[in-house]
Design an enzyme around this catalytic site. Sequence first.
Site, mmCIF file in Angstrom:
data_model
loop_
_atom_site.group_PDB
_atom_site.id
_atom_site.type_symbol
_atom_site.label_atom_id
_atom_site.label_comp_id
_atom_site.label_asym_id
_atom_site.label_seq_id
_atom_site.Cartn_x
_atom_site.Cartn_y
_atom_site.Cartn_z
ATOM 1 N N ASP A 7 0.890 -1.157 0.000
ATOM 2 C CA ASP A 7 0.000 0.000 0.000
ATOM 3 C C ASP A 7 0.929 1.208 0.000
ATOM 4 O O ASP A 7 1.441 1.608 1.046
ATOM 5 C CB ASP A 7 -0.907 -0.013 1.224
ATOM 6 C CG ASP A 7 -1.882 1.153 1.224
ATOM 7 O OD1 ASP A 7 -2.266 1.603 0.129
ATOM 8 O OD2 ASP A 7 -2.243 1.627 2.312
ATOM 9 N N GLU A 67 -2.657 -1.764 -5.292
ATOM 10 C CA GLU A 67 -3.989 -1.293 -5.659
ATOM 11 C C GLU A 67 -3.862 -0.208 -6.713
ATOM 12 O O GLU A 67 -2.941 0.613 -6.665
ATOM 13 C CB GLU A 67 -4.691 -0.741 -4.420
ATOM 14 C CG GLU A 67 -6.167 -0.501 -4.615
ATOM 15 C CD GLU A 67 -6.842 -0.169 -3.297
ATOM 16 O OE1 GLU A 67 -7.563 -1.035 -2.788
ATOM 17 O OE2 GLU A 67 -6.641 0.938 -2.776
ATOM 18 N N ASP A 140 -2.208 1.065 6.641
ATOM 19 C CA ASP A 140 -1.528 0.721 5.393
ATOM 20 C C ASP A 140 -1.108 -0.753 5.373
ATOM 21 O O ASP A 140 -1.090 -1.388 4.318
ATOM 22 C CB ASP A 140 -0.281 1.599 5.206
ATOM 23 C CG ASP A 140 -0.576 3.065 5.424
ATOM 24 O OD1 ASP A 140 -0.824 3.769 4.441
ATOM 25 O OD2 ASP A 140 -0.584 3.485 6.593
#
EC number: 3.1.21.10
Length: 158
Positions: A7, A67, A140
């Site tokens: 992340d 992502e 995160d």
Amino acid sequence: MVVIGFDPGTAITGYGILNKGEDGISIIEYGALTTPSGWGIGRRLNYLFDQVSSLLDLYNPDVVVMENIFFNKNIKTAINIGQAQGVIILAAEQHQKEISILTPLEVKLSVVGYGRATKNQIQYMVKEILKLKDIPKPDDVADALALCISYIYKQEGC
């Protein structure tokens, strides 16, 4: 199969490393790469590159998962995330690792089963799926683990 999820951010980058074996999913390691607020962007990105490269050397994952950058009203934040993501992609490419970019919707659907799941719901499911006592912190880290879980489930056709 060893999966590492990131992340990305320039201040904090969460990471999670999971193994998918015959006995299911197991945790190898998770944590956060942090940089001091006084560091300039170049130093932060260089540090991130070195740390990501070290993790890739140490754990030799089969795939690197992140992502897809979503729309962010704060342009500075979006740029910082994009810069960190680029550094991680570069490290993965230099280590000849497969790179998988998942959408937030894919992660929510696979981890929670609901496309409008909240961050808290995702974090709770990460804790449950991985049989952890507590939700990993900072956020995160839980997000990075959710990416790994989502990738594994996607490979299994879940």
